[in-house]
Design a protein around this motif. Sequence first.
Motif, PDB file in Angstrom:
ATOM      1  N   ALA A   1     -10.361  18.933   7.799  1.00  0.00           N
ATOM      2  CA  ALA A   1     -10.369  20.515   8.116  1.00  0.00           C
ATOM      3  C   ALA A   1      -8.765  21.146   8.209  1.00  0.00           C
ATOM      4  O   ALA A   1      -8.992  22.446   8.128  1.00  0.00           O
ATOM      5  CB  ALA A   1     -10.976  20.731   9.483  1.00  0.00           C
ATOM      6  N   GLN A   2      -7.950  20.337   8.098  1.00  0.00           N
ATOM      7  CA  GLN A   2      -6.761  21.114   8.123  1.00  0.00           C
ATOM      8  C   GLN A   2      -6.253  21.919   6.917  1.00  0.00           C
ATOM      9  O   GLN A   2      -6.664  21.612   5.886  1.00  0.00           O
ATOM     10  CB  GLN A   2      -5.519  20.069   8.453  1.00  0.00           C
ATOM     11  N   SER A   3      -5.299  22.868   7.112  1.00  0.00           N
ATOM     12  CA  SER A   3      -4.905  23.854   6.207  1.00  0.00           C
ATOM     13  C   SER A   3      -3.491  22.900   5.525  1.00  0.00           C
ATOM     14  O   SER A   3      -2.909  22.335   6.316  1.00  0.00           O
ATOM     15  CB  SER A   3      -4.194  24.963   6.586  1.00  0.00           C
ATOM     16  N   GLU A   4      -3.475  22.868   4.218  1.00  0.00           N
ATOM     17  CA  GLU A   4      -2.574  21.995   3.555  1.00  0.00           C
ATOM     18  C   GLU A   4      -1.130  22.723   3.627  1.00  0.00           C
ATOM     19  O   GLU A   4      -0.097  22.183   3.449  1.00  0.00           O
ATOM     20  CB  GLU A   4      -2.826  21.741   2.134  1.00  0.00           C
ATOM     21  N   VAL A   5      -1.203  24.092   3.923  1.00  0.00           N
ATOM     22  CA  VAL A   5       0.018  25.054   3.994  1.00  0.00           C
ATOM     23  C   VAL A   5       0.663  24.415   5.487  1.00  0.00           C
ATOM     24  O   VAL A   5       1.853  24.609   5.467  1.00  0.00           O
ATOM     25  CB  VAL A   5      -0.260  26.438   3.909  1.00  0.00           C
ATOM     26  N   ASP A   6      -0.234  24.633   6.641  1.00  0.00           N
ATOM     27  CA  ASP A   6       0.230  24.765   7.977  1.00  0.00           C
ATOM     28  C   ASP A   6      -1.054  23.899   8.662  1.00  0.00           C
ATOM     29  O   ASP A   6      -1.519  24.116   9.469  1.00  0.00           O
ATOM     30  CB  ASP A   6       0.199  26.083   8.509  1.00  0.00           C
TER      31      ASP A   6
ATOM     32  N   PRO B   1       8.208  19.479  13.245  1.00  0.00           N
ATOM     33  CA  PRO B   1       8.511  20.299  12.243  1.00  0.00           C
ATOM     34  C   PRO B   1       7.337  20.487  11.077  1.00  0.00           C
ATOM     35  O   PRO B   1       6.761  19.577  10.597  1.00  0.00           O
ATOM     36  CB  PRO B   1       9.848  19.916  11.492  1.00  0.00           C
ATOM     37  N   LEU B   2       7.516  21.734  10.319  1.00  0.00           N
ATOM     38  CA  LEU B   2       6.319  22.006   9.412  1.00  0.00           C
ATOM     39  C   LEU B   2       6.330  20.790   8.292  1.00  0.00           C
ATOM     40  O   LEU B   2       5.360  20.357   7.819  1.00  0.00           O
ATOM     41  CB  LEU B   2       6.483  23.408   8.896  1.00  0.00           C
ATOM     42  N   ASP B   3       7.528  20.540   7.509  1.00  0.00           N
ATOM     43  CA  ASP B   3       7.723  19.562   6.897  1.00  0.00           C
ATOM     44  C   ASP B   3       7.288  18.133   6.839  1.00  0.00           C
ATOM     45  O   ASP B   3       6.320  17.663   6.039  1.00  0.00           O
ATOM     46  CB  ASP B   3       9.216  19.460   6.382  1.00  0.00           C
ATOM     47  N   GLU B   4       7.397  17.873   8.159  1.00  0.00           N
ATOM     48  CA  GLU B   4       6.811  16.495   8.559  1.00  0.00           C
ATOM     49  C   GLU B   4       5.127  16.467   8.838  1.00  0.00           C
ATOM     50  O   GLU B   4       4.594  15.413   8.657  1.00  0.00           O
ATOM     51  CB  GLU B   4       7.555  16.051  10.046  1.00  0.00           C
ATOM     52  N   ARG B   5       5.069  17.679   9.418  1.00  0.00           N
ATOM     53  CA  ARG B   5       3.590  17.806   9.517  1.00  0.00           C
ATOM     54  C   ARG B   5       2.852  17.798   7.948  1.00  0.00           C
ATOM     55  O   ARG B   5       1.749  17.138   8.065  1.00  0.00           O
ATOM     56  CB  ARG B   5       3.023  19.159  10.251  1.00  0.00           C
ATOM     57  N   ARG B   6       3.556  18.436   7.231  1.00  0.00           N
ATOM     58  CA  ARG B   6       2.791  18.379   5.982  1.00  0.00           C
ATOM     59  C   ARG B   6       2.725  17.095   5.380  1.00  0.00           C
ATOM     60  O   ARG B   6       2.037  16.394   4.718  1.00  0.00           O
ATOM     61  CB  ARG B   6       3.622  19.379   4.792  1.00  0.00           C
ATOM     62  N   ASP B   7       3.920  16.216   5.320  1.00  0.00           N
ATOM     63  CA  ASP B   7       3.853  15.026   4.811  1.00  0.00           C
ATOM     64  C   ASP B   7       2.957  14.000   5.401  1.00  0.00           C
ATOM     65  O   ASP B   7       2.180  13.251   4.942  1.00  0.00           O
ATOM     66  CB  ASP B   7       5.258  14.427   4.879  1.00  0.00           C
TER      67      ASP B   7
END
Length: 461
Positions: free
Chosen positions: A376-381, A422-428
Amino acid sequence: MSRLVVVSNRVGPVRETAKAGGLAVAIVDALRTDGGVWFGWSGDISPEGTHGPVKREEAGRISLLTIDIDQAAYDTHYAGFCNRTLWPIFHYRLDLAHFDRELERGYWNVNNRFATRLFPLLEDDDVIWVHDYHFLALGSKLRTMGANQPIGFFLHIPFPVPEVFTALPNHEALARAMLAYDVVGFQTRRDANAFIRFFVEEYGAQVTEDGLLTVQGRTIKVGAFPIGIDTDTFRQFSLSPEANRQGKRLKTLPGDRCYVIGVDRIDYTKGLVERFRAFSKLLENYPENRNHVSLIQVAPTSRDELDAYIEIRQELEQITGNVNGRFSDLDWTPIRLTTRPLRRRSLAGLYRACRVGLVTPVRDGMNLVAKEYVAAQSEVDPGVLVLSRFAGAAESLDAAIIVNPYDVEDTAEGIQRAVIMPLDERRDRWRQLFSKVQGEDIEAWYSNFLGALRATARKAA
């Protein structure tokens, strides 16, 4: 292609699988592919019970065949041996297990009756797929009646290590009954290995690297077939108008808020009491989260007639009251607990709107909530999944923050890491998790299992 015959405790729905999810989605997809039969309990209790008529409903190429049970069968089989004996033992809760020979006799009788009613409905080239702990012995009953078709079994809950399984009185009979299946599937390698280890240690079984177990003159395939979700469909749910409405409701609340979401039915296996204590510890150890981080827990009730479940609900309500009394402010509530079930599209919207998905069972076969949260997550955030090491999902979703639910300090620290990540780690992390959820989706699950089962038919031919 041979006809697929599926056996499970409950049958359907077929037309509205989006509401049911999980097993129903997979079975319907598999049956629609080749056509077939879904056989099980009607959900009704009648004086005739299993001796009553077979109820039939047609849905395209799928035939739904169900029978009733009587009150005694319900009490001894479903409410009794299944949920008071097998369920706690298979979830490593010997302290809650109820041992009663009358319940055990009721379990074997229901397995025998369902096999007796199913056998005349079978065709020679059928492939039979039996599901879950309600029917561990059904395959052996079919064999004694003369069934030679490939019969597979899949266990949706954990299988305990031999040290726990052998505490079950007459466990040998159940274990030997499972040898009637050609393929026995589990959610994780850990569960499959526990099953294999029992036969190696107790019966001197031989096992090959590809999971062929030979014992007492039988060779069966044992393996891990991790169940998944319909990833694409659930991702679409998270973008639906109903989901967007749920997300907007959270955004309209005052202040800068970070939401943690948990979705579990009330059950002692889900670690809800430990989770609430961990969230309380988060607010104690990291006071900067006060007036900022809230836990939303959706916890529909289940098995209300059992004392253990009543006590869990009461304890959750007590902890919620204590935490909210200690920490809440006029415009901020630390824990929001609802026991009202939500539609899957609404849940998808909550998942997408919440920064942290908290999935911390003390023991679980797989736990599809973890996979739904990721989908369900947004790939951006994207949000961050905090996952118990004792959930079957942790075997593949190792990019989550893995915690020990028995350790409230460890779980609180895991939540804190997720909140400030941080956002970068969340995305990774999310990209790694989503790749796994996509690769081990619901279609891969049933295709892999049925492929292994049909391979036994080809070898026999």
